[in-house]
Design a protein around this motif. Structure first.
Motif, PDB file in Angstrom:
ATOM      1  N   PHE A 156     -72.090  -2.301  55.043  1.00 59.06           N
ATOM      2  CA  PHE A 156     -71.625  -3.475  54.304  1.00 59.06           C
ATOM      3  C   PHE A 156     -72.637  -3.889  53.242  1.00 59.06           C
ATOM      4  O   PHE A 156     -72.281  -4.164  52.094  1.00 59.06           O
ATOM      5  N   GLN A 157     -73.914  -3.946  53.591  1.00 59.61           N
ATOM      6  CA  GLN A 157     -74.930  -4.391  52.648  1.00 59.61           C
ATOM      7  C   GLN A 157     -75.021  -3.470  51.439  1.00 59.61           C
ATOM      8  O   GLN A 157     -75.166  -3.925  50.303  1.00 59.61           O
ATOM      9  N   ILE A 158     -74.939  -2.169  51.671  1.00 62.12           N
ATOM     10  CA  ILE A 158     -75.005  -1.215  50.558  1.00 62.12           C
ATOM     11  C   ILE A 158     -73.773  -1.337  49.677  1.00 62.12           C
ATOM     12  O   ILE A 158     -73.876  -1.434  48.446  1.00 62.12           O
ATOM     13  N   LEU A 159     -72.589  -1.326  50.292  1.00 59.28           N
ATOM     14  CA  LEU A 159     -71.361  -1.375  49.497  1.00 59.28           C
ATOM     15  C   LEU A 159     -71.228  -2.716  48.780  1.00 59.28           C
ATOM     16  O   LEU A 159     -70.758  -2.766  47.635  1.00 59.28           O
ATOM     17  N   HIS A 160     -71.650  -3.796  49.423  1.00 60.67           N
ATOM     18  CA  HIS A 160     -71.612  -5.111  48.791  1.00 60.67           C
ATOM     19  C   HIS A 160     -72.427  -5.106  47.509  1.00 60.67           C
ATOM     20  O   HIS A 160     -71.971  -5.584  46.461  1.00 60.67           O
ATOM     21  N   TYR A 161     -73.622  -4.530  47.562  1.00 59.56           N
ATOM     22  CA  TYR A 161     -74.459  -4.483  46.360  1.00 59.56           C
ATOM     23  C   TYR A 161     -73.809  -3.594  45.286  1.00 59.56           C
ATOM     24  O   TYR A 161     -73.734  -3.982  44.112  1.00 59.56           O
ATOM     25  N   LEU A 162     -73.338  -2.424  45.665  1.00 65.56           N
ATOM     26  CA  LEU A 162     -72.753  -1.508  44.688  1.00 65.56           C
ATOM     27  C   LEU A 162     -71.498  -2.095  44.042  1.00 65.56           C
ATOM     28  O   LEU A 162     -71.271  -1.921  42.838  1.00 65.56           O
ATOM     29  N   ARG A 164     -70.874  -5.266  43.618  1.00 67.15           N
ATOM     30  CA  ARG A 164     -71.264  -6.361  42.725  1.00 67.15           C
ATOM     31  C   ARG A 164     -71.809  -5.831  41.407  1.00 67.15           C
ATOM     32  O   ARG A 164     -71.871  -6.567  40.418  1.00 67.15           O
ATOM     33  N   HIS A 165     -72.199  -4.558  41.370  1.00 64.95           N
ATOM     34  CA  HIS A 165     -72.774  -3.968  40.159  1.00 64.95           C
ATOM     35  C   HIS A 165     -72.116  -2.615  39.877  1.00 64.95           C
ATOM     36  O   HIS A 165     -72.780  -1.588  39.834  1.00 64.95           O
ATOM     37  N   PRO A 166     -70.788  -2.578  39.696  1.00 62.86           N
ATOM     38  CA  PRO A 166     -70.114  -1.292  39.468  1.00 62.86           C
ATOM     39  C   PRO A 166     -70.577  -0.651  38.177  1.00 62.86           C
ATOM     40  O   PRO A 166     -70.915  -1.341  37.201  1.00 62.86           O
ATOM     41  N   ASN A 167     -70.636   0.671  38.192  1.00 60.23           N
ATOM     42  CA  ASN A 167     -71.017   1.478  37.023  1.00 60.23           C
ATOM     43  C   ASN A 167     -72.468   1.234  36.585  1.00 60.23           C
ATOM     44  O   ASN A 167     -72.850   1.591  35.471  1.00 60.23           O
ATOM     45  N   GLN A 168     -73.256   0.627  37.469  1.00 59.42           N
ATOM     46  CA  GLN A 168     -74.685   0.463  37.210  1.00 59.42           C
ATOM     47  C   GLN A 168     -75.464   1.218  38.281  1.00 59.42           C
ATOM     48  O   GLN A 168     -75.116   1.161  39.457  1.00 59.42           O
ATOM     49  N   VAL A 169     -76.515   1.903  37.876  1.00 62.94           N
ATOM     50  CA  VAL A 169     -77.302   2.677  38.826  1.00 62.94           C
ATOM     51  C   VAL A 169     -78.160   1.739  39.669  1.00 62.94           C
ATOM     52  O   VAL A 169     -78.893   0.905  39.140  1.00 62.94           O
ATOM     53  N   ALA A 170     -78.042   1.869  40.973  1.00 61.36           N
ATOM     54  CA  ALA A 170     -78.891   1.136  41.910  1.00 61.36           C
ATOM     55  C   ALA A 170     -79.958   2.091  42.416  1.00 61.36           C
ATOM     56  O   ALA A 170     -79.645   3.152  42.964  1.00 61.36           O
ATOM     57  N   THR A 171     -81.209   1.753  42.203  1.00 65.18           N
ATOM     58  CA  THR A 171     -82.279   2.632  42.647  1.00 65.18           C
ATOM     59  C   THR A 171     -82.333   2.687  44.169  1.00 65.18           C
ATOM     60  O   THR A 171     -81.857   1.786  44.869  1.00 65.18           O
ATOM     61  N   ARG A 172     -82.946   3.743  44.651  1.00 60.36           N
ATOM     62  CA  ARG A 172     -83.127   3.874  46.104  1.00 60.36           C
ATOM     63  C   ARG A 172     -83.897   2.676  46.656  1.00 60.36           C
ATOM     64  O   ARG A 172     -83.531   2.115  47.686  1.00 60.36           O
ATOM     65  N   ARG A 173     -84.949   2.270  45.940  1.00 57.72           N
ATOM     66  CA  ARG A 173     -85.750   1.139  46.412  1.00 57.72           C
ATOM     67  C   ARG A 173     -84.913  -0.142  46.490  1.00 57.72           C
ATOM     68  O   ARG A 173     -85.014  -0.900  47.446  1.00 57.72           O
ATOM     69  N   ARG A 174     -84.062  -0.370  45.484  1.00 58.34           N
ATOM     70  CA  ARG A 174     -83.251  -1.581  45.467  1.00 58.34           C
ATOM     71  C   ARG A 174     -82.305  -1.616  46.667  1.00 58.34           C
ATOM     72  O   ARG A 174     -82.144  -2.651  47.319  1.00 58.34           O
ATOM     73  N   LEU A 175     -81.692  -0.485  46.979  1.00 54.51           N
ATOM     74  CA  LEU A 175     -80.769  -0.442  48.108  1.00 54.51           C
ATOM     75  C   LEU A 175     -81.511  -0.580  49.438  1.00 54.51           C
ATOM     76  O   LEU A 175     -81.015  -1.228  50.365  1.00 54.51           O
ATOM     77  N   GLU A 176     -82.696   0.000  49.529  1.00 50.25           N
ATOM     78  CA  GLU A 176     -83.473  -0.151  50.763  1.00 50.25           C
ATOM     79  C   GLU A 176     -83.919  -1.598  50.956  1.00 50.25           C
ATOM     80  O   GLU A 176     -84.022  -2.074  52.089  1.00 50.25           O
ATOM     81  N   GLU A 177     -84.185  -2.301  49.849  1.00 56.05           N
ATOM     82  CA  GLU A 177     -84.510  -3.728  49.954  1.00 56.05           C
ATOM     83  C   GLU A 177     -83.335  -4.503  50.539  1.00 56.05           C
ATOM     84  O   GLU A 177     -83.518  -5.452  51.310  1.00 56.05           O
ATOM     85  N   GLN A 178     -82.103  -4.126  50.152  1.00 53.74           N
ATOM     86  CA  GLN A 178     -80.924  -4.801  50.697  1.00 53.74           C
ATOM     87  C   GLN A 178     -80.840  -4.603  52.209  1.00 53.74           C
ATOM     88  O   GLN A 178     -80.377  -5.481  52.934  1.00 53.74           O
TER      89      GLN A 178
END
Length: 226
Positions: A156-162, A164-178
């Motif tokens: 849920f946390q990963i998909l929620h972030y993605l 909220r920011h479609p078509n934008q690259v989320a770095t590995r670090r940003r997703l791990e922070e989530q």
């Protein structure tokens, strides 16, 4: 959602941490204004819950500084300062909402929902939609073409972030922070495992790997039939 809680009343903070973490959030806690200022300059958060009377740097000064720096993270002020002028000062400094102590946790939850809705005004009241995907942010239910499933917290946390920011690259670090914030160790392949499970749900092409950088939710692929 990743939340920064800045509160020097440790008993209140622990109560709030338990409540906030029940709702699929990653919550980091600080009790010092200077530490909070440093964290907001260096890291990404989706929401800040901020006391005003803090050691070293006052909460009002924190709001003013981050707004001057162009940081538009939603901020909810929590404080025992109750006069109208003090409330107006907080809102004029750039806070999104203001809640006076003592308060009910249910009211804080409602304020959080209202503030985060404003940041995604085009989304449904309690969720996000991208293509065929609809994510209920209150229940962690993912619906695809009418079929619904409850997501585990990490997915849920990963998909929620993605979403909220479609078509934008989320770095590995940003997703791990989530997922982890500051308090838990990160397993070397944990993110890849969660992404793999999400792709089985939403389609392999919907979540794209950007080699050497991270991942991106492709809104075009999200709108296509499986």
């Amino acid at each position: 959602m990743r939340i920064l809680l800045v509160e020097d009343d440790h008993m209140l903070a622990r109560t709030m941490l338990d409540m906030l973490r029940e709702n699929h959030n990653t919550v980091d806690w600080l009790d010092d204004g200077q530490q909070a200022m440093n964290a907001l300059c260096e890291e990404h958060f989706d929401l800040v819950i901020l006391d005003l009377t803090l050691p070293r740097v006052d909460g009002l000064d924190i709001v003013k500084r981050i707004r001057q720096q162009g940081n538009h993270v939603p901020v909810i002020i929590l404080t025992a300062r109750t006069t109208l002028d003090e409330k107006l000062n907080g809102l004029d400094a750039g806070a999104d909402d203001y809640l006076t102590k003592p308060f009910a946790m249910a009211e804080l939850k409602a304020r959080i929902r209202a503030v985060t809705r404003r940041g995604s005004a085009s989304s449904p009241v309690s969720g996000l939609s991208v293509g065929r995907l609809t994510l209920d942010t209150q229940t962690a239910q993912l619906a695809i073409d009418g079929d619904s499933v409850a997501l585990p917290k990490s997915e849920f946390q990963i998909l929620h972030y993605l979403m909220r920011h479609p078509n934008q690259v989320a770095t590995r670090r940003r997703l791990e922070e989530q997922l982890y914030g500051w308090e838990q160790g990160v397993e070397s392949n944990a993110l890849e495992v969660h992404i793999h499970h999400l792709r089985r749900r939403v389609g392999k092409n919907t979540i794209r790997t950007v080699r050497g950088v991270g991942y991106m939710l492709d809104s075009t692929a999200a709108g296509e039939s499986a």
